[in-house]
Design a protein around this motif. Structure first.
Motif, short mmCIF file in Angstrom:
data_model
loop_
_atom_site.label_atom_id
_atom_site.label_comp_id
_atom_site.label_asym_id
_atom_site.label_seq_id
_atom_site.Cartn_x
_atom_site.Cartn_y
_atom_site.Cartn_z
N ALA A 90 1.03 -1.07 -0.02
CA ALA A 90 -0.07 -0.01 -0.34
C ALA A 90 1.02 1.22 0.93
CB ALA A 90 -1.10 -0.28 1.22
N GLN A 91 2.12 1.02 0.64
CA GLN A 91 3.15 2.31 0.98
C GLN A 91 4.21 2.38 -0.39
OE1 GLN A 91 5.91 2.74 4.02
NE2 GLN A 91 4.58 0.95 4.59
N PHE A 92 3.88 1.92 -1.10
CA PHE A 92 4.55 1.43 -2.78
C PHE A 92 3.49 2.07 -3.48
CE2 PHE A 92 5.30 -0.71 -6.70
CZ PHE A 92 5.86 0.31 -6.91
N ASN A 93 2.38 1.54 -3.51
CA ASN A 93 1.26 2.27 -4.62
C ASN A 93 0.96 3.54 -4.66
OD1 ASN A 93 1.34 -0.01 -5.98
ND2 ASN A 93 0.15 -1.10 -4.52
N ALA A 94 0.77 4.12 -2.56
CA ALA A 94 0.53 5.54 -2.65
C ALA A 94 1.75 5.96 -3.54
CB ALA A 94 0.81 5.52 -0.54
N GLU A 95 2.55 5.83 -3.01
CA GLU A 95 4.17 6.89 -3.34
C GLU A 95 3.89 7.08 -5.32
OE1 GLU A 95 8.52 7.01 -3.31
OE2 GLU A 95 7.75 5.56 -2.37
N TYR A 105 6.18 15.62 -6.62
CA TYR A 105 5.89 15.98 -4.86
C TYR A 105 6.49 14.51 -4.71
CZ TYR A 105 2.66 16.28 -0.68
OH TYR A 105 2.14 16.87 0.12
N ASN A 106 7.06 14.48 -3.28
CA ASN A 106 7.64 13.59 -2.27
C ASN A 106 6.74 12.89 -1.09
OD1 ASN A 106 9.43 11.81 -1.26
ND2 ASN A 106 10.26 13.49 0.29
N TRP A 107 6.27 12.15 -1.95
CA TRP A 107 4.85 11.25 -0.62
C TRP A 107 6.12 11.16 1.01
CZ3 TRP A 107 4.48 6.28 1.34
CH2 TRP A 107 3.24 6.23 2.20
N THR A 108 5.21 11.60 1.44
CA THR A 108 5.75 10.65 3.18
C THR A 108 4.90 10.06 3.77
OG1 THR A 108 4.94 12.44 4.15
CG2 THR A 108 7.25 12.33 3.50
N HIS A 109 4.83 8.75 4.58
CA HIS A 109 3.33 8.25 5.05
C HIS A 109 3.09 8.91 5.84
CE1 HIS A 109 2.05 4.90 7.68
NE2 HIS A 109 2.33 3.75 6.40
N PRO A 110 1.54 8.41 6.33
CA PRO A 110 0.71 9.52 6.74
C PRO A 110 0.59 9.82 8.18
CG PRO A 110 -0.47 8.90 5.26
CD PRO A 110 1.09 8.17 5.08
N TYR A 111 1.30 8.60 8.69
CA TYR A 111 1.04 8.47 9.75
C TYR A 111 2.88 8.36 10.91
CZ TYR A 111 -3.06 7.49 8.92
OH TYR A 111 -4.69 7.12 8.41
N PRO A 112 2.88 8.91 11.41
CA PRO A 112 4.39 9.06 12.08
C PRO A 112 4.71 7.49 12.59
CG PRO A 112 3.89 9.87 14.01
CD PRO A 112 2.79 9.74 12.48
#
Length: 249
Positions: A90-95, A105-112
């Motif tokens: 999911a992280q890969f595809n969100a990016e 735009y540099n994608w970052t994870h929504p949560y720390p």
């Protein structure tokens, strides 16, 4: 690249078929087998409204990616991360879809990272930890307060374990609180398209600056029965938008 993207997504989606008893979910996968992404998207969208889960949101992202509706795909994949924040696919595809929306735009994870770890354990595990730690804590307190021989070796060990048991109970209790709040609160928003209007105030003057379509907006508050929502941009600007113009999660 699009073919590779969809192949990875589709392979991952099929893995859920044997575990799902949701008829909408199964019907959506059948449509994707026929590459009917429009029908699959509608089905999975209804599925997330009926029974939101990681797999339903993830496959909504699959279908939206097949239609090249990148904003909806970004929202779906990041909504999937709400349920499984440590999931690498999911992280890969969100990016990936973020790059489709805005290459710079540099994608970052929504949560720390700390929140990801807490949420990764899941509410059931935290509930189990609370029950075990509370029982253990009660036994230790009872042993220390009821035993007249306070200098016994067992009592000394009980006193030593009181602190760690209390810490474990407090951490587990926080885990339950954090996960329940996480699933019931909407914290982020994605613009539906690059023409989404933003305002200085509800029904007020339209803001002159545009919001990057690849960005993730932080929700500050809702207004007027959730008709309007105030968000903070990645440039720390406070803006208002109609809720219908944003994907929220």
């Amino acid at each position: 690249m699009k073919v590779v993207f969809l192949s990875i997504l589709f392979t991952f989606s099929i893995a859920f078929l044997s575990n799902s008893k949701d008829s909408l979910f199964v019907k959506g996968l059948d449509e994707m087998l026929e590459e009917n992404y429009d029908a699959a998207q509608n089905i999975f969208h209804n599925d997330v409204l009926k029974s939101p889960s990681f797999s339903s949101y993830y496959n909504l992202g699959v279908a939206s990616g097949g239609l090249e509706e990148w904003s909806k795909a970004k929202w779906a994949f990041e909504s999937a991360l709400k349920y499984k924040p440590l999931n690498g696919d999911a992280q890969f595809n969100a990016e990936f879809v973020t790059q489709k929306l805005s290459p710079k735009y540099n994608w970052t994870h929504p949560y720390p990272w700390f929140e990801r770890v807490v949420l990764g354990f899941g509410a059931n595990l935290w509930l189990f930890a609370v029950i075990i730690s509370s029982v253990f804590l009660a036994i230790l307190v009872y042993r220390v307060t009821s035993n007249p021989d306070a200098k016994s070796t067992l009592n000394k060990w009980c006193l030593r374990l009181l602190g760690p048991a209390l810490v474990l109970f407090l951490i587990s209790f926080y885990g339950i609180y954090a996960t329940n709040k996480h699933y019931t609160q909407k914290r982020f928003a994605i613009v539906k398209d690059d023409r989404t209007p933003f305002f200085i105030s509800p029904n007020g003057v339209e803001a002159s600056d545009n919001v990057d379509p690849g960005s993730r907006l932080k929700i500050i508050k809702f207004f007027k029965n959730d008709t309007w929502v105030q968000v903070k941009s990645d440039r720390n600007e406070l803006l208002w938008a109609k809720s219908d113009d944003l994907y929220t999660y």
